[in-house]
Write a protein that holds these residues in place. Sequence first.
Motif, mmCIF file in Angstrom:
data_model
loop_
_atom_site.group_PDB
_atom_site.id
_atom_site.type_symbol
_atom_site.label_atom_id
_atom_site.label_comp_id
_atom_site.label_asym_id
_atom_site.label_seq_id
_atom_site.Cartn_x
_atom_site.Cartn_y
_atom_site.Cartn_z
ATOM 1 N N VAL A 1 0.846 -1.195 0.000
ATOM 2 C CA VAL A 1 0.000 0.000 0.000
ATOM 3 C C VAL A 1 0.882 1.245 0.000
ATOM 4 O O VAL A 1 1.717 1.415 0.884
ATOM 5 C CB VAL A 1 -0.928 -0.018 1.239
ATOM 6 N N GLN A 2 0.693 2.099 -1.000
ATOM 7 C CA GLN A 2 1.539 3.285 -1.114
ATOM 8 C C GLN A 2 0.745 4.573 -1.233
ATOM 9 O O GLN A 2 1.331 5.655 -1.283
ATOM 10 C CB GLN A 2 2.473 3.127 -2.337
ATOM 11 N N SER A 3 -0.570 4.455 -1.298
ATOM 12 C CA SER A 3 -1.366 5.667 -1.504
ATOM 13 C C SER A 3 -2.799 5.435 -1.009
ATOM 14 O O SER A 3 -3.204 4.290 -0.773
ATOM 15 C CB SER A 3 -1.425 5.995 -3.004
ATOM 16 N N VAL A 4 -3.555 6.525 -0.899
ATOM 17 C CA VAL A 4 -4.973 6.419 -0.556
ATOM 18 C C VAL A 4 -5.681 5.543 -1.591
ATOM 19 O O VAL A 4 -6.527 4.720 -1.261
ATOM 20 C CB VAL A 4 -5.634 7.817 -0.534
ATOM 21 N N ARG A 5 -5.302 5.733 -2.820
ATOM 22 C CA ARG A 5 -5.880 4.958 -3.923
ATOM 23 C C ARG A 5 -5.703 3.451 -3.685
ATOM 24 O O ARG A 5 -6.627 2.665 -3.890
ATOM 25 C CB ARG A 5 -5.179 5.418 -5.208
ATOM 26 N N ASP A 6 -4.501 3.069 -3.246
ATOM 27 C CA ASP A 6 -4.243 1.647 -2.960
ATOM 28 C C ASP A 6 -5.157 1.140 -1.847
ATOM 29 O O ASP A 6 -5.595 -0.014 -1.869
ATOM 30 C CB ASP A 6 -2.785 1.435 -2.538
ATOM 31 N N ILE A 7 -5.403 2.004 -0.874
ATOM 32 C CA ILE A 7 -6.288 1.595 0.232
ATOM 33 C C ILE A 7 -7.716 1.463 -0.279
ATOM 34 O O ILE A 7 -8.419 0.497 0.034
ATOM 35 C CB ILE A 7 -6.211 2.605 1.399
ATOM 36 N N GLU A 8 -8.135 2.434 -1.092
ATOM 37 C CA GLU A 8 -9.499 2.398 -1.634
ATOM 38 C C GLU A 8 -9.734 1.142 -2.470
ATOM 39 O O GLU A 8 -10.842 0.606 -2.494
ATOM 40 C CB GLU A 8 -9.766 3.653 -2.476
ATOM 41 N N LYS A 9 -8.683 0.680 -3.126
ATOM 42 C CA LYS A 9 -8.826 -0.508 -3.977
ATOM 43 C C LYS A 9 -8.941 -1.824 -3.198
ATOM 44 O O LYS A 9 -9.339 -2.846 -3.757
ATOM 45 C CB LYS A 9 -7.626 -0.610 -4.942
ATOM 46 N N LEU A 10 -8.551 -1.799 -1.923
ATOM 47 C CA LEU A 10 -8.609 -3.043 -1.138
ATOM 48 C C LEU A 10 -10.056 -3.523 -1.007
ATOM 49 O O LEU A 10 -10.947 -2.745 -0.671
ATOM 50 C CB LEU A 10 -8.016 -2.830 0.265
ATOM 51 N N LEU A 11 -10.279 -4.780 -1.277
ATOM 52 C CA LEU A 11 -11.622 -5.354 -1.225
ATOM 53 C C LEU A 11 -11.948 -5.861 0.174
ATOM 54 O O LEU A 11 -11.050 -6.184 0.952
ATOM 55 C CB LEU A 11 -11.703 -6.541 -2.204
ATOM 56 N N THR B 1 4.686 7.617 9.388
ATOM 57 C CA THR B 1 4.215 8.837 8.729
ATOM 58 C C THR B 1 2.730 8.711 8.377
ATOM 59 O O THR B 1 1.993 9.688 8.487
ATOM 60 C CB THR B 1 5.053 9.170 7.477
ATOM 61 N N LEU B 2 2.277 7.516 8.017
ATOM 62 C CA LEU B 2 0.846 7.381 7.739
ATOM 63 C C LEU B 2 0.027 7.681 8.994
ATOM 64 O O LEU B 2 -0.909 8.482 8.960
ATOM 65 C CB LEU B 2 0.510 5.979 7.220
ATOM 66 N N PHE B 3 0.372 7.046 10.103
ATOM 67 C CA PHE B 3 -0.455 7.181 11.303
ATOM 68 C C PHE B 3 -0.386 8.582 11.918
ATOM 69 O O PHE B 3 -1.382 9.057 12.464
ATOM 70 C CB PHE B 3 -0.099 6.116 12.352
ATOM 71 N N PHE B 4 0.767 9.234 11.846
ATOM 72 C CA PHE B 4 0.887 10.515 12.544
ATOM 73 C C PHE B 4 0.754 11.719 11.614
ATOM 74 O O PHE B 4 0.221 12.747 12.012
ATOM 75 C CB PHE B 4 2.193 10.568 13.347
ATOM 76 N N ASP B 5 1.207 11.601 10.377
ATOM 77 C CA ASP B 5 1.056 12.723 9.443
ATOM 78 C C ASP B 5 -0.327 12.734 8.818
ATOM 79 O O ASP B 5 -0.839 13.772 8.434
ATOM 80 C CB ASP B 5 2.097 12.627 8.308
ATOM 81 N N ASP B 6 -0.926 11.558 8.677
ATOM 82 C CA ASP B 6 -2.160 11.450 7.902
ATOM 83 C C ASP B 6 -3.125 10.463 8.571
ATOM 84 O O ASP B 6 -3.471 9.425 7.998
ATOM 85 C CB ASP B 6 -1.790 10.971 6.484
ATOM 86 N N PRO B 7 -3.551 10.786 9.792
ATOM 87 C CA PRO B 7 -4.371 9.832 10.558
ATOM 88 C C PRO B 7 -5.684 9.468 9.874
ATOM 89 O O PRO B 7 -6.194 8.364 10.087
ATOM 90 C CB PRO B 7 -4.605 10.543 11.896
ATOM 91 N N ASP B 8 -6.241 10.358 9.037
ATOM 92 C CA ASP B 8 -7.493 10.024 8.359
ATOM 93 C C ASP B 8 -7.302 8.860 7.386
ATOM 94 O O ASP B 8 -8.150 7.970 7.287
ATOM 95 C CB ASP B 8 -8.047 11.241 7.598
ATOM 96 N N HIS C 1 -6.861 5.744 9.289
ATOM 97 C CA HIS C 1 -8.176 5.284 9.753
ATOM 98 C C HIS C 1 -8.893 4.499 8.648
ATOM 99 O O HIS C 1 -9.502 3.456 8.910
ATOM 100 C CB HIS C 1 -8.998 6.499 10.184
ATOM 101 N N LEU C 2 -8.807 5.001 7.424
ATOM 102 C CA LEU C 2 -9.419 4.326 6.274
ATOM 103 C C LEU C 2 -8.877 2.901 6.143
ATOM 104 O O LEU C 2 -9.640 1.931 5.956
ATOM 105 C CB LEU C 2 -9.097 5.133 5.011
ATOM 106 N N LEU C 3 -7.570 2.778 6.249
ATOM 107 C CA LEU C 3 -6.937 1.464 6.148
ATOM 108 C C LEU C 3 -7.341 0.574 7.319
ATOM 109 O O LEU C 3 -7.709 -0.601 7.130
ATOM 110 C CB LEU C 3 -5.412 1.631 6.105
ATOM 111 N N MET C 4 -7.307 1.124 8.528
ATOM 112 C CA MET C 4 -7.649 0.333 9.719
ATOM 113 C C MET C 4 -9.116 -0.104 9.683
ATOM 114 O O MET C 4 -9.450 -1.220 10.102
ATOM 115 C CB MET C 4 -7.355 1.142 10.989
ATOM 116 N N ARG C 5 -10.000 0.774 9.187
ATOM 117 C CA ARG C 5 -11.415 0.423 9.054
ATOM 118 C C ARG C 5 -11.589 -0.805 8.158
ATOM 119 O O ARG C 5 -12.319 -1.733 8.487
ATOM 120 C CB ARG C 5 -12.209 1.590 8.418
#
Lengths: 347, 347
Positions: free
Chosen positions: B100-110, B166-173, B176-180
């Motif tokens: 996972v390298q981007s929001v897009r990669d997270i959005e693509k996760l099924l 950096t994901l968790f502290f720079d970009d917690p939203d 959160h998307l990934l953890m959800r």
Amino acid sequence: MKSMDSLLIRAAFKLPVERTPIWIMRQAGRYLPEYLAVREKAGSFLDLCMNPDLAAEVSIQPLDLMEVDAVIMFSDILTPLIGMGVDLDFNPGPDIKNPVQSVRDIEKLLIPDPSESTAYVGKILRLIRKAVAGRAPVIGFAGAPFTLACYLLENSNLKPFTKLTTLFFDDPDTAHLLMRKLTRMTIDYLNYQIENGAQMVQIFDTWAGLFNPADFETHIFPYVSEIISSLDKKGEVPVVYYINGSNHLLDSMSRTGADVIGLDWKTDIGEAQRLIGERVSLQGNLNPNILFCRPEVISRKAEEIIRSYHGETGHIFNLGHGIDKSVDPQHLLHLVRTVKQLTTRNG
Amino acid sequence: MKSMDSLLIRAAFKLPVERTPIWIMRQAGRYLPEYLAVREKAGSFLDLCMNPDLAAEVSIQPLDLMEVDAVIMFSDILTPLIGMGVDLDFNPGPDIKNPVQSVRDIEKLLIPDPSESTAYVGKILRLIRKAVAGRAPVIGFAGAPFTLACYLLENSNLKPFTKLTTLFFDDPDTAHLLMRKLTRMTIDYLNYQIENGAQMVQIFDTWAGLFNPADFETHIFPYVSEIISSLDKKGEVPVVYYINGSNHLLDSMSRTGADVIGLDWKTDIGEAQRLIGERVSLQGNLNPNILFCRPEVISRKAEEIIRSYHGETGHIFNLGHGIDKSVDPQHLLHLVRTVKQLTTRNG
């Protein structure tokens, strides 16, 4: 400047300070381009350790570049083993050609005269003291016996610590023999550093967190306590004791005689203060990875630690582990300035 | 046999037991020659995970060979990621071709239907239940969202956890998307295991100890709590929550809703019991390296843990981490027999 004039030494002894001092484990290191340039000139890592002029130069770099409140001598915890007869190299991790494999190997280990075997360390400290000229206190350090034993037994392939575990639990008498020799060497080595100008000393016991509290008390605590009680200038040169992964050992650590306990980043510093803050000062404890984050995040996480610690002295700000080589130096500078700004007392 | 008849399930719920049950993390694994023979037959590690007959066979091996009190299904915490669209292999460590390298990669996760994407796990559990025929309870498991996120972000080169931090502290939203998504997947996956016969489930959050208590509460706790409260058969199928390096997180862990907290080997189990023993049962916690020692030492160290824990139920004996592949199986058998003998109540 007398060392007692420095924020670092006063915080270590819980004397009044105008603000919280800050220094950083591995502050003289690979994240700094200026360090890499000198390292290139020196040759190998070991060449740099043994070149007093260049080692002093890299030690001092972060004082001006990163505005830290202390200078720690550039060296490695394993170099004093060379004087014990250990054939040590770095490729780039430590590589011991003759690891300890028998009682006979332990018996052969020498107790060197540090003014002969590590004369370069004495020179480094004297050069730093001269160059720094009282602008900041100078920190010496050594590896603790247990952590040195880990490398002597396992070399760089530490995990799963098979040889270490079987030595300490199957054959505690032989483990004791090894720990005794390492303790003796370390006392002489740290006293040599103090004699040559170290104004604070840190004992790194990186791997001691492997043991549970009972095993720590039996197999590690006595040697660390003996080292600390055998140091010259106790009460004048503070001693920091650091373990990585130490939350379960805080009570024991605080009874070693150390003036300061170096915390890793996992423990809440306020919680540690409630537990052992009556006995010792605390050093730490920002998650070193936070330095990869945005400056605002670095400020916020530094502030969380500053707020968690109560009282106006007894805290030395640091990371909870060494700085990573990939960190942007500007991020560290931001941290140092932030801690100074947030902790400066008015009036 | 109803699961409540087993020592394991009763100890997990603090119901009376005749003795302390014991099972071992990674008990179906490489230290056993019998495992290696089946693994050879299966092909790759992933082939074995996905071959229900052979995976069930290795799962059951330690029941007879090692005399343990439970069977844990053979699998890996990362295999359910395949159904999310992750290209996973093992060489031999996990290797994710599309980290996972981007929001897009997270959005693509099924969010897969576990009965389709991990049908082999359902089959393994049903085969085990049938073969074991009530002789021992069957344990299912999953990786916790944070630990799965570590691998998804960093692949196998976890340290220094730069992307994770950096994901968790720079970009917690975004974190959160990934953890959800991972939470949602894990709930379905564990419920599928329970539906197919898992009588206890363990949530492995190996890397969660990286965070200090405040960061754990913010970034990890809510997702683990949500998983546990969303599981079917709560109160009948106990949930174990395990973190390696968790001494600083015990209080938080005990409030996740887990019935049992899996301890690493560093925490004193008696100390953990004083802290959280009112809320939860405890699993653990022998130093896994002790299995390299002489049988007498293994007995003595097992006894130290048994004596440190007070009370006649609420303790499940285990190692504090997975068994190492170099351990002599006879040493494990010695441990199992010793624990059974030492904890059997008279009368």
